[in-house]
Design a protein around this motif. Structure first.
Motif, PDB file in Angstrom:
ATOM      1  N   ASN A  20       0.995  -1.315  -0.012  1.00  0.00           N
ATOM      2  CA  ASN A  20       0.094   0.221  -0.183  1.00  0.00           C
ATOM      3  C   ASN A  20       0.961   1.409  -0.071  1.00  0.00           C
ATOM      4  O   ASN A  20       0.540   1.992  -0.718  1.00  0.00           O
ATOM      5  CB  ASN A  20      -1.132   0.156   1.145  1.00  0.00           C
ATOM      6  CG  ASN A  20      -2.007  -0.877   0.717  1.00  0.00           C
ATOM      7  OD1 ASN A  20      -2.572  -1.263  -0.113  1.00  0.00           O
ATOM      8  ND2 ASN A  20      -2.749  -1.206   1.916  1.00  0.00           N
ATOM      9  N   LEU A  23       2.299   1.360  -3.585  1.00  0.00           N
ATOM     10  CA  LEU A  23       1.272   1.812  -4.564  1.00  0.00           C
ATOM     11  C   LEU A  23       0.749   3.147  -4.340  1.00  0.00           C
ATOM     12  O   LEU A  23       0.377   3.875  -5.305  1.00  0.00           O
ATOM     13  CB  LEU A  23       0.168   0.729  -4.495  1.00  0.00           C
ATOM     14  CG  LEU A  23       0.365  -0.290  -4.985  1.00  0.00           C
ATOM     15  CD1 LEU A  23      -0.566  -1.663  -4.471  1.00  0.00           C
ATOM     16  CD2 LEU A  23       0.964  -0.633  -6.338  1.00  0.00           C
ATOM     17  N   ARG A  27       1.248   6.227  -9.952  1.00  0.00           N
ATOM     18  CA  ARG A  27      -0.128   6.510 -10.269  1.00  0.00           C
ATOM     19  C   ARG A  27      -0.873   5.144 -10.723  1.00  0.00           C
ATOM     20  O   ARG A  27       0.046   4.120 -11.098  1.00  0.00           O
ATOM     21  CB  ARG A  27      -0.152   7.231 -11.660  1.00  0.00           C
ATOM     22  CG  ARG A  27       0.223   8.669 -11.410  1.00  0.00           C
ATOM     23  CD  ARG A  27       0.491   9.694 -12.479  1.00  0.00           C
ATOM     24  NE  ARG A  27       0.669   8.935 -13.910  1.00  0.00           N
ATOM     25  CZ  ARG A  27       1.909   8.837 -14.260  1.00  0.00           C
ATOM     26  NH1 ARG A  27       2.672   9.307 -13.693  1.00  0.00           N
ATOM     27  NH2 ARG A  27       2.232   8.221 -15.313  1.00  0.00           N
ATOM     28  N   GLU A  28      -2.048   5.196 -10.827  1.00  0.00           N
ATOM     29  CA  GLU A  28      -2.884   3.802 -10.786  1.00  0.00           C
ATOM     30  C   GLU A  28      -2.647   3.321 -12.530  1.00  0.00           C
ATOM     31  O   GLU A  28      -2.524   2.169 -12.632  1.00  0.00           O
ATOM     32  CB  GLU A  28      -4.331   4.117 -10.628  1.00  0.00           C
ATOM     33  CG  GLU A  28      -5.224   2.739 -10.795  1.00  0.00           C
ATOM     34  CD  GLU A  28      -6.589   2.905 -10.511  1.00  0.00           C
ATOM     35  OE1 GLU A  28      -7.406   2.146 -10.867  1.00  0.00           O
ATOM     36  OE2 GLU A  28      -6.893   3.923  -9.660  1.00  0.00           O
ATOM     37  N   ASP A  29      -2.469   4.297 -13.285  1.00  0.00           N
ATOM     38  CA  ASP A  29      -2.103   3.895 -14.711  1.00  0.00           C
ATOM     39  C   ASP A  29      -0.875   3.265 -14.957  1.00  0.00           C
ATOM     40  O   ASP A  29      -0.707   3.003 -15.999  1.00  0.00           O
ATOM     41  CB  ASP A  29      -2.513   5.265 -15.665  1.00  0.00           C
ATOM     42  CG  ASP A  29      -1.611   6.380 -15.332  1.00  0.00           C
ATOM     43  OD1 ASP A  29      -1.195   6.455 -14.422  1.00  0.00           O
ATOM     44  OD2 ASP A  29      -1.576   7.046 -16.259  1.00  0.00           O
ATOM     45  N   ILE A  31       0.497   0.890 -13.170  1.00  0.00           N
ATOM     46  CA  ILE A  31       0.357  -0.564 -12.545  1.00  0.00           C
ATOM     47  C   ILE A  31      -0.052  -1.318 -14.020  1.00  0.00           C
ATOM     48  O   ILE A  31      -0.951  -1.060 -14.837  1.00  0.00           O
ATOM     49  CB  ILE A  31      -0.665  -0.488 -11.529  1.00  0.00           C
ATOM     50  CG1 ILE A  31      -0.311   0.005 -10.303  1.00  0.00           C
ATOM     51  CG2 ILE A  31      -0.624  -2.238 -11.393  1.00  0.00           C
ATOM     52  CD1 ILE A  31      -1.254   0.272  -9.555  1.00  0.00           C
ATOM     53  N   TYR A  59       5.188  -2.431 -13.179  1.00  0.00           N
ATOM     54  CA  TYR A  59       4.571  -0.994 -13.526  1.00  0.00           C
ATOM     55  C   TYR A  59       5.469  -0.500 -14.610  1.00  0.00           C
ATOM     56  O   TYR A  59       6.602  -0.622 -14.741  1.00  0.00           O
ATOM     57  CB  TYR A  59       4.708  -0.367 -12.163  1.00  0.00           C
ATOM     58  CG  TYR A  59       5.939   0.155 -11.534  1.00  0.00           C
ATOM     59  CD1 TYR A  59       6.600   1.338 -11.617  1.00  0.00           C
ATOM     60  CD2 TYR A  59       6.907  -0.944 -10.824  1.00  0.00           C
ATOM     61  CE1 TYR A  59       7.623   1.478 -10.934  1.00  0.00           C
ATOM     62  CE2 TYR A  59       7.930  -0.713 -10.354  1.00  0.00           C
ATOM     63  CZ  TYR A  59       8.425   0.532 -10.376  1.00  0.00           C
ATOM     64  OH  TYR A  59       9.831   1.091  -9.826  1.00  0.00           O
TER      65      TYR A  59
END
Length: 61
Positions: A20, A23, A27-29, A31, A59
């Motif tokens: 966590n 992450l 950024r989420e994009d 991953i 990533y």
């Protein structure tokens, strides 16, 4: 460029916290995928079992 980040802990909560934190830094994009594995092992004459909770985050950097 594709990168990987490896995590390896004896307790699942430590794995969760470590992942966590990482992450939260990307950024989420970014991953691509997350792989997860649990291993348990011990010796026959011992009552304790050792657990290994591992994950790999793939990533884009």
């Amino acid at each position: 460029m594709i990168q990987v980040k490896m995590f390896d802990y004896e307790h699942e909560k430590d794995l969760e916290n470590g992942m966590n934190y990482f992450l939260g830094q990307i950024r989420e994009d970014q991953i691509v995928d997350i792989k997860y594995e649990i291993a348990a092992f011990g010796e026959e004459d011992e009552e304790n079992q050792i657990y290994c909770f591992s994950a790999m985050v793939i990533y884009r950097k």
